[in-house]
Design a protein around this motif. Structure first.
Motif, PDB file in Angstrom:
ATOM      1  N   PHE A 359       0.840  -1.209   0.000  1.00  0.00           N
ATOM      2  CA  PHE A 359       0.000   0.000   0.000  1.00  0.00           C
ATOM      3  C   PHE A 359       0.869   1.250   0.000  1.00  0.00           C
ATOM      4  CE2 PHE A 359       0.551  -1.216   4.495  1.00  0.00           C
ATOM      5  CZ  PHE A 359       1.073  -0.044   5.022  1.00  0.00           C
ATOM      6  N   GLU A 360       0.221   2.357  -0.367  1.00  0.00           N
ATOM      7  CA  GLU A 360       0.866   3.671  -0.327  1.00  0.00           C
ATOM      8  C   GLU A 360      -0.187   4.706   0.066  1.00  0.00           C
ATOM      9  OE1 GLU A 360       3.685   5.058  -3.441  1.00  0.00           O
ATOM     10  OE2 GLU A 360       2.187   6.645  -3.746  1.00  0.00           O
ATOM     11  N   ILE A 389       1.688  -6.113   9.775  1.00  0.00           N
ATOM     12  CA  ILE A 389       1.747  -4.897   8.969  1.00  0.00           C
ATOM     13  C   ILE A 389       3.089  -4.231   9.222  1.00  0.00           C
ATOM     14  CG2 ILE A 389       0.615  -3.531  10.786  1.00  0.00           C
ATOM     15  CD1 ILE A 389      -0.612  -1.828   8.510  1.00  0.00           C
ATOM     16  N   ASP A 390       3.647  -3.621   8.194  1.00  0.00           N
ATOM     17  CA  ASP A 390       4.935  -2.962   8.378  1.00  0.00           C
ATOM     18  C   ASP A 390       5.084  -1.876   7.333  1.00  0.00           C
ATOM     19  OD1 ASP A 390       7.325  -2.384   9.504  1.00  0.00           O
ATOM     20  OD2 ASP A 390       8.333  -4.262   8.970  1.00  0.00           O
ATOM     21  N   GLY A 393      10.437   1.509   4.651  1.00  0.00           N
ATOM     22  CA  GLY A 393      11.183   2.760   4.616  1.00  0.00           C
ATOM     23  C   GLY A 393      10.743   3.722   5.699  1.00  0.00           C
ATOM     24  N   GLU A 394      11.080   4.994   5.530  1.00  0.00           N
ATOM     25  CA  GLU A 394      10.860   6.033   6.523  1.00  0.00           C
ATOM     26  C   GLU A 394       9.373   6.353   6.672  1.00  0.00           C
ATOM     27  OE1 GLU A 394      11.518   8.309   9.509  1.00  0.00           O
ATOM     28  OE2 GLU A 394      13.261   7.457   8.482  1.00  0.00           O
ATOM     29  N   ALA A 395       8.946   6.513   7.928  1.00  0.00           N
ATOM     30  CA  ALA A 395       7.536   6.828   8.173  1.00  0.00           C
ATOM     31  C   ALA A 395       7.375   8.089   9.017  1.00  0.00           C
ATOM     32  CB  ALA A 395       6.851   5.655   8.879  1.00  0.00           C
ATOM     33  N   THR A 400       4.219  10.906   2.243  1.00  0.00           N
ATOM     34  CA  THR A 400       3.871   9.627   1.611  1.00  0.00           C
ATOM     35  C   THR A 400       4.575   8.492   2.336  1.00  0.00           C
ATOM     36  OG1 THR A 400       3.537  10.618  -0.563  1.00  0.00           O
ATOM     37  CG2 THR A 400       3.981   8.256  -0.494  1.00  0.00           C
ATOM     38  N   VAL A 401       3.804   7.446   2.651  1.00  0.00           N
ATOM     39  CA  VAL A 401       4.363   6.289   3.326  1.00  0.00           C
ATOM     40  C   VAL A 401       3.968   5.039   2.559  1.00  0.00           C
ATOM     41  CG1 VAL A 401       2.389   5.912   4.878  1.00  0.00           C
ATOM     42  CG2 VAL A 401       4.676   5.179   5.583  1.00  0.00           C
ATOM     43  N   LYS A 402       4.873   4.057   2.509  1.00  0.00           N
ATOM     44  CA  LYS A 402       4.607   2.791   1.839  1.00  0.00           C
ATOM     45  C   LYS A 402       4.767   1.650   2.827  1.00  0.00           C
ATOM     46  CE  LYS A 402       6.230   4.436  -2.677  1.00  0.00           C
ATOM     47  NZ  LYS A 402       7.148   4.189  -3.812  1.00  0.00           N
TER      48      LYS A 402
END
Length: 471
Positions: A359-360, A389-390, A393-395, A400-402
């Protein structure tokens, strides 16, 4: 004798008894004053709990039940740091038989007459302080006339109370601590000394305004000092400003509709925090049931809470929603990831995605704020102790988060999203809850021969079970 002279003589005769009485009255007044020929003065001490001052209107306000004196200790200390006179009415059963004192409602107290030698003194007065506020209290009340504070190792001027606001409990007899310190000069003509007590805490008077029928589920006020000096003329050192008070929300926390029917208000009962010196603004957090749970955060312009003050504070819950976009992909065996349509309820930030997908999520902006939003920053947080769930990359600090979710349907994850932005000169912090649910992959038949996108190169066919038999 002409008529003018007659009038003058008559007036003189009429005033004569009064003119004669003036020196007599003057002599009588002088006789009433104890001239203290022996170098002493007989006087009374008056102690009053001051009224609280509203920080907005600057007007004084009468306190409520429990905001006055319950116990009292007064030390009159000479220049040699020796206690010349101690007054402790609560141990003399004077306060024990006083209903107002027992309820923390004694507004003023006047001592019996006592004698002091002429001289300069420091008067220390303490009310509602006991050993649960500071261990030195027993040492102070145990002092006797003629005892040296220096020899006892007691430094009254530098006493610091640790988080007194956290110890308040009127029902248990733990009332608001008060103090006063005043230098007085006693002469033979001194008849009385008046001292005003200040409370060591500040009262917060809070109300919340926002959409009618919104429910407040959590509320806190923080950033005030974790300790306070006994007297205001001392600089507070070594304090931290991370203390937070979680406030009990009245009733069911609903903002009751006003006359318009669209906005509502919730009045929070007054509460107390430690008075704090300037330079440390205060932070407020409000969590509501809106959109599965939103937390509003803000910092006050005020950075000081004086002793004995009332801070009126209205929290306006501005209707700022997220312009949130969501995408997801599944990865059929041997194929590039294929995008599928996300089930997305924008008003409540509920997102349904297929099990095992990638997801994004992107925050494009803030709804309810017109052009001018700057400094948009987002930090996503996973629920504690939850697997499946994880993030990839950077959150933190990104719009924007993936990430990816487990290949298991029927799972729900409440993601916490802290969004910060600037708008019209103010900084806003909101914590939103994004509810992510996984659904059965077979509910996404978007890649049949009729609907597939050619560039993906692989049909995503419906699952089939084939029964096999021995030959």
């Amino acid at each position: 004798m002409n008529k003018m002279k007659q009038h003058i003589y008559k007036a003189m005769l009429w005033l004569l008894p009064w003119l004669c009485a003036v020196p007599l009255a003057s002599c009588s007044f002088d006789d009433d004053i104890d001239q203290g020929g022996d170098g002493t003065a007989t006087l009374q001490l008056s102690i009053t709990a001051r009224e609280e001052g509203d920080l907005n209107t600057r007007a004084d306000e009468v306190g409520t039940n429990g905001e006055y004196m319950h116990n009292l200790c007064v030390l009159i200390v000479g220049g040699n740091n020796v206690v010349t006179k101690k007054l402790l009415p609560n141990t003399d059963d004077e306060f024990a038989g006083n209903t107002a004192a027992q309820q923390g409602n004694l507004k003023s107290w006047v001592s019996d007459p006592f004698t002091l030698p002429e001289g300069t003194y420091t008067v220390y007065a303490f009310a509602n302080i006991d050993t649960y506020y500071d261990g030195l209290w027993g040492s102070l009340t145990g002092l006797g006339d003629g005892e040296s504070l220096t020899e006892k190792g007691i430094d009254i001027d530098n006493i610091v109370l640790e988080d007194p606001a956290a110890k308040l409990n009127f029902a248990e007899g733990k009332f608001i601590p008060m103090s006063a310190k005043q230098t007085v000069v006693v002469t033979a003509a001194t008849k009385s000394i008046s001292i005003g007590l200040d409370r060591l805490v500040s009262k917060i008077r809070m109300s919340i305004s926002g959409k009618a029928n919104t429910k407040v589920t959590a509320l806190s006020f923080g950033g005030y000092a974790d300790k306070i000096t006994l007297f205001s003329d001392k600089t507070l050192e070594g304090a931290t400003y991370t203390t937070t008070k979680n406030i009990t929300v009245p009733g069911d926390g609903t903002l009751k509709a006003d006359g318009t029917g669209t906005t509502g208000t919730l009045v929070i009962p007054d509460f107390y925090v430690n008075s704090s010196p300037a330079g440390h603004p205060f932070n407020v957090s409000v969590t509501t049931d809106e959109m599965n749970g939103i937390t509003y955060e803000a910092t006050t312009a005020r950075s000081e809470l004086p002793r004995n003050s009332i801070f009126p504070l209205t929290l306006q819950l501005n209707d700022y929603g997220l312009d949130l976009a969501a995408q997801c992909w599944v990865s059929p065996i041997g194929s590039m990831p294929v995008e599928v349509t996300v089930g997305f309820t924008q008003d409540t930030y509920e997102i349904t995605v297929p099990e095992g997908c990638q997801f994004e999520f992107t925050v494009n902006g803030i709804n309810g704020a017109t052009a001018g939003v700057t400094g948009l920053s987002c930090t996503w947080n996973m629920p504690d102790g939850v697997s499946g769930i994880d993030f990839d990359g950077e959150a933190a600090g990104v719009t924007t988060v993936k990430g990816h979710v487990t290949a298991s349907a029927g799972k729900t994850f409440d993601l916490s999203l802290l969004v910060t932005w600037q708008y019209n000169g103010a900084t806003y912090n909101r914590t939103y809850t994004v509810k992510l649910t996984t659904a059965d992959l077979t509910n996404y038949p978007l890649y049949s021969k009729q609907t597939r996108t050619p560039e993906f190169g692989l049909d995503y066919l419906r699952h089939e079970m084939l029964n096999m038999f021995k030959k």
